[in-house]
Design a protein around this motif. Structure first.
Motif, PDB file in Angstrom:
ATOM      1  N   ARG A   2     -26.225 132.699 -35.409  1.00  0.00           N
ATOM      2  CA  ARG A   2     -25.591 131.447 -35.685  1.00  0.00           C
ATOM      3  C   ARG A   2     -25.889 131.077 -37.095  1.00  0.00           C
ATOM      4  O   ARG A   2     -24.726 130.283 -37.757  1.00  0.00           O
ATOM      5  CB  ARG A   2     -26.431 130.405 -34.772  1.00  0.00           C
ATOM      6  N   LEU A   3     -26.735 131.557 -37.670  1.00  0.00           N
ATOM      7  CA  LEU A   3     -26.945 131.456 -39.318  1.00  0.00           C
ATOM      8  C   LEU A   3     -25.986 132.169 -39.928  1.00  0.00           C
ATOM      9  O   LEU A   3     -25.165 131.602 -40.907  1.00  0.00           O
ATOM     10  CB  LEU A   3     -28.312 131.949 -39.794  1.00  0.00           C
ATOM     11  N   ARG A   4     -25.460 133.286 -39.520  1.00  0.00           N
ATOM     12  CA  ARG A   4     -24.353 134.018 -40.125  1.00  0.00           C
ATOM     13  C   ARG A   4     -22.866 133.347 -39.992  1.00  0.00           C
ATOM     14  O   ARG A   4     -22.281 133.295 -40.974  1.00  0.00           O
ATOM     15  CB  ARG A   4     -24.282 135.481 -39.511  1.00  0.00           C
ATOM     16  N   LEU A   5     -22.911 132.898 -38.859  1.00  0.00           N
ATOM     17  CA  LEU A   5     -21.605 132.078 -38.515  1.00  0.00           C
ATOM     18  C   LEU A   5     -21.562 130.708 -39.492  1.00  0.00           C
ATOM     19  O   LEU A   5     -20.412 130.393 -40.031  1.00  0.00           O
ATOM     20  CB  LEU A   5     -21.556 131.523 -37.095  1.00  0.00           C
ATOM     21  N   ARG A   6     -22.719 130.121 -39.392  1.00  0.00           N
ATOM     22  CA  ARG A   6     -22.738 128.953 -40.499  1.00  0.00           C
ATOM     23  C   ARG A   6     -22.387 129.362 -41.919  1.00  0.00           C
ATOM     24  O   ARG A   6     -21.634 128.472 -42.646  1.00  0.00           O
ATOM     25  CB  ARG A   6     -24.237 128.288 -40.551  1.00  0.00           C
ATOM     26  N   VAL A   7     -22.916 130.601 -42.373  1.00  0.00           N
ATOM     27  CA  VAL A   7     -22.601 130.754 -43.723  1.00  0.00           C
ATOM     28  C   VAL A   7     -21.234 131.253 -44.020  1.00  0.00           C
ATOM     29  O   VAL A   7     -20.478 131.024 -44.618  1.00  0.00           O
ATOM     30  CB  VAL A   7     -23.551 132.049 -43.865  1.00  0.00           C
ATOM     31  N   ASP A   8     -20.767 131.873 -42.742  1.00  0.00           N
ATOM     32  CA  ASP A   8     -19.258 132.449 -42.778  1.00  0.00           C
ATOM     33  C   ASP A   8     -18.232 131.153 -42.974  1.00  0.00           C
ATOM     34  O   ASP A   8     -17.644 131.124 -43.467  1.00  0.00           O
ATOM     35  CB  ASP A   8     -19.037 133.316 -41.968  1.00  0.00           C
ATOM     36  N   LEU A   9     -18.658 130.226 -41.909  1.00  0.00           N
ATOM     37  CA  LEU A   9     -17.545 129.112 -41.838  1.00  0.00           C
ATOM     38  C   LEU A   9     -17.632 128.292 -43.460  1.00  0.00           C
ATOM     39  O   LEU A   9     -16.948 127.757 -43.628  1.00  0.00           O
ATOM     40  CB  LEU A   9     -17.918 128.229 -40.840  1.00  0.00           C
ATOM     41  N   ASN A  10     -19.005 128.192 -43.960  1.00  0.00           N
ATOM     42  CA  ASN A  10     -19.041 127.376 -45.099  1.00  0.00           C
ATOM     43  C   ASN A  10     -18.392 128.065 -46.299  1.00  0.00           C
ATOM     44  O   ASN A  10     -17.679 127.343 -47.318  1.00  0.00           O
ATOM     45  CB  ASN A  10     -20.482 127.180 -45.605  1.00  0.00           C
ATOM     46  N   LYS A  65     -19.364 136.517 -29.477  1.00  0.00           N
ATOM     47  CA  LYS A  65     -20.805 137.257 -29.151  1.00  0.00           C
ATOM     48  C   LYS A  65     -21.903 136.003 -28.901  1.00  0.00           C
ATOM     49  O   LYS A  65     -22.623 136.368 -27.943  1.00  0.00           O
ATOM     50  CB  LYS A  65     -20.822 137.829 -30.365  1.00  0.00           C
ATOM     51  N   ILE A  66     -21.962 135.117 -29.416  1.00  0.00           N
ATOM     52  CA  ILE A  66     -22.821 134.193 -29.364  1.00  0.00           C
ATOM     53  C   ILE A  66     -22.747 133.528 -28.102  1.00  0.00           C
ATOM     54  O   ILE A  66     -23.821 133.391 -27.251  1.00  0.00           O
ATOM     55  CB  ILE A  66     -23.039 132.966 -30.194  1.00  0.00           C
ATOM     56  N   GLN A  67     -21.624 133.077 -27.371  1.00  0.00           N
ATOM     57  CA  GLN A  67     -21.350 132.841 -26.206  1.00  0.00           C
ATOM     58  C   GLN A  67     -21.966 133.619 -24.945  1.00  0.00           C
ATOM     59  O   GLN A  67     -22.718 133.181 -24.033  1.00  0.00           O
ATOM     60  CB  GLN A  67     -19.954 132.372 -26.015  1.00  0.00           C
ATOM     61  N   TYR A  68     -21.591 134.939 -25.142  1.00  0.00           N
ATOM     62  CA  TYR A  68     -22.209 135.889 -24.287  1.00  0.00           C
ATOM     63  C   TYR A  68     -23.415 135.976 -24.218  1.00  0.00           C
ATOM     64  O   TYR A  68     -24.143 136.349 -23.288  1.00  0.00           O
ATOM     65  CB  TYR A  68     -21.304 137.325 -24.241  1.00  0.00           C
ATOM     66  N   LEU A  69     -23.973 136.040 -25.529  1.00  0.00           N
ATOM     67  CA  LEU A  69     -25.429 136.459 -25.672  1.00  0.00           C
ATOM     68  C   LEU A  69     -26.370 135.496 -25.214  1.00  0.00           C
ATOM     69  O   LEU A  69     -27.259 135.306 -24.711  1.00  0.00           O
ATOM     70  CB  LEU A  69     -25.829 137.037 -27.003  1.00  0.00           C
ATOM     71  N   THR A  70     -25.868 134.153 -25.177  1.00  0.00           N
ATOM     72  CA  THR A  70     -26.492 132.897 -24.655  1.00  0.00           C
ATOM     73  C   THR A  70     -26.776 132.693 -23.252  1.00  0.00           C
ATOM     74  O   THR A  70     -27.642 132.521 -22.644  1.00  0.00           O
ATOM     75  CB  THR A  70     -25.717 131.504 -25.411  1.00  0.00           C
ATOM     76  N   LYS A  71     -25.616 133.302 -22.592  1.00  0.00           N
ATOM     77  CA  LYS A  71     -25.644 133.329 -21.060  1.00  0.00           C
ATOM     78  C   LYS A  71     -26.623 134.327 -20.668  1.00  0.00           C
ATOM     79  O   LYS A  71     -27.441 134.102 -19.779  1.00  0.00           O
ATOM     80  CB  LYS A  71     -24.404 133.636 -20.582  1.00  0.00           C
ATOM     81  N   ALA A  72     -26.615 135.568 -21.429  1.00  0.00           N
ATOM     82  CA  ALA A  72     -27.593 136.512 -21.211  1.00  0.00           C
ATOM     83  C   ALA A  72     -28.848 136.080 -21.480  1.00  0.00           C
ATOM     84  O   ALA A  72     -29.938 136.356 -20.564  1.00  0.00           O
ATOM     85  CB  ALA A  72     -27.371 137.936 -21.958  1.00  0.00           C
ATOM     86  N   HIS A  73     -29.355 135.409 -22.492  1.00  0.00           N
ATOM     87  CA  HIS A  73     -30.478 134.827 -23.034  1.00  0.00           C
ATOM     88  C   HIS A  73     -30.901 133.821 -22.055  1.00  0.00           C
ATOM     89  O   HIS A  73     -32.274 133.750 -21.232  1.00  0.00           O
ATOM     90  CB  HIS A  73     -30.286 133.915 -24.145  1.00  0.00           C
ATOM     91  N   MET A  74     -30.087 132.967 -21.294  1.00  0.00           N
ATOM     92  CA  MET A  74     -30.667 131.869 -20.340  1.00  0.00           C
ATOM     93  C   MET A  74     -31.024 132.791 -19.219  1.00  0.00           C
ATOM     94  O   MET A  74     -32.089 132.379 -18.214  1.00  0.00           O
ATOM     95  CB  MET A  74     -29.336 131.211 -19.805  1.00  0.00           C
ATOM     96  N   LEU A  75     -30.562 133.728 -18.556  1.00  0.00           N
ATOM     97  CA  LEU A  75     -30.895 134.723 -17.501  1.00  0.00           C
ATOM     98  C   LEU A  75     -32.081 135.302 -17.889  1.00  0.00           C
ATOM     99  O   LEU A  75     -33.213 135.640 -16.907  1.00  0.00           O
ATOM    100  CB  LEU A  75     -29.667 135.594 -17.173  1.00  0.00           C
ATOM    101  N   SER A 103     -36.769 138.534 -28.694  1.00  0.00           N
ATOM    102  CA  SER A 103     -35.773 139.287 -29.583  1.00  0.00           C
ATOM    103  C   SER A 103     -34.540 138.803 -29.495  1.00  0.00           C
ATOM    104  O   SER A 103     -33.859 138.753 -30.432  1.00  0.00           O
ATOM    105  CB  SER A 103     -36.054 140.629 -29.012  1.00  0.00           C
ATOM    106  N   MET A 104     -33.882 138.428 -28.362  1.00  0.00           N
ATOM    107  CA  MET A 104     -32.876 137.829 -28.087  1.00  0.00           C
ATOM    108  C   MET A 104     -32.690 136.591 -28.783  1.00  0.00           C
ATOM    109  O   MET A 104     -31.795 136.028 -29.312  1.00  0.00           O
ATOM    110  CB  MET A 104     -32.400 137.314 -26.638  1.00  0.00           C
ATOM    111  N   THR A 105     -34.006 135.526 -28.655  1.00  0.00           N
ATOM    112  CA  THR A 105     -33.834 134.367 -29.597  1.00  0.00           C
ATOM    113  C   THR A 105     -33.584 134.457 -30.740  1.00  0.00           C
ATOM    114  O   THR A 105     -32.700 133.885 -31.531  1.00  0.00           O
ATOM    115  CB  THR A 105     -35.067 133.744 -29.251  1.00  0.00           C
ATOM    116  N   GLU A 106     -34.271 135.444 -31.459  1.00  0.00           N
ATOM    117  CA  GLU A 106     -34.069 135.913 -32.763  1.00  0.00           C
ATOM    118  C   GLU A 106     -32.844 136.484 -33.306  1.00  0.00           C
ATOM    119  O   GLU A 106     -32.197 135.729 -34.552  1.00  0.00           O
ATOM    120  CB  GLU A 106     -35.110 136.651 -33.365  1.00  0.00           C
ATOM    121  N   HIS A 107     -32.172 137.230 -32.457  1.00  0.00           N
ATOM    122  CA  HIS A 107     -30.989 137.596 -32.654  1.00  0.00           C
ATOM    123  C   HIS A 107     -29.862 136.668 -32.595  1.00  0.00           C
ATOM    124  O   HIS A 107     -28.984 136.478 -33.523  1.00  0.00           O
ATOM    125  CB  HIS A 107     -30.596 138.648 -31.558  1.00  0.00           C
ATOM    126  N   LEU A 108     -30.004 135.617 -31.688  1.00  0.00           N
ATOM    127  CA  LEU A 108     -29.067 134.412 -31.580  1.00  0.00           C
ATOM    128  C   LEU A 108     -29.153 133.542 -32.845  1.00  0.00           C
ATOM    129  O   LEU A 108     -28.180 133.058 -33.251  1.00  0.00           O
ATOM    130  CB  LEU A 108     -29.259 133.611 -30.386  1.00  0.00           C
TER     131      LEU A 108
END
Length: 135
Positions: free
Chosen positions: A118-126, A33-43, A109-114
């Motif tokens: 990313r924070l949720r991913l960090r927490v999940d991985l930890n 999800k982060i990968q695709y939303l980052t591409k959308a964010h760049m555009l 808004s997309m910046t905040e969502h990303l």
């Protein structure tokens, strides 16, 4: 540039639709999800910048037309003549201003969502790496 912006918007919609298909409940889904939303964010940044430019160009055109109309007006109320000359441009400028802010807000808004993902991913991985809260 308008064709390119329309293509960017189409791609943004596609990336967001693909990202929506991934699950937020596991790290793998969040990564995709982060990968695709980052591409959308760049555009979105590109579209936002273009909309900012559109607004500035229309604003400058309105100011120039106003100044020329005031300069070229015959004796009498030159200010009124200049204001009448830019009535339609004010409407176009307002629409460009609205579009500019819409894309700025969407980008932020997309910046905040990303950041949230990313924070949720960090927490999940930890949590997964550390053995979870039960250990």
């Amino acid at each position: 540039m308008e064709d390119q912006t329309a293509a960017y918007i189409k791609e943004i919609k596609q990336y967001r639709a693909i990202a929506k298909e991934y699950d937020d409940d596991n790290p793998g889904g969040i990564v995709k999800k982060i990968q695709y939303l980052t591409k959308a964010h760049m555009l979105m940044g590109r579209v936002s910048a273009h909309k900012d430019g559109d607004y500035k160009r229309i604003y400058n055109l309105r100011k120039r037309v106003y100044a020329e109309a005031k300069r070229d007006a015959l004796k009498g109320d030159k200010t009124n003549a200049a204001e009448l000359a830019v009535l339609n441009l004010r409407v176009v400028e307002a629409e460009a201003y609205e579009s500019m802010h819409l894309w700025r807000n969407e980008f932020a808004s997309m910046t905040e969502h990303l950041h949230e993902l990313r924070l949720r991913l960090r927490v999940d991985l930890n949590t997964y790496i550390g053995g979870g809260p039960d250990v």
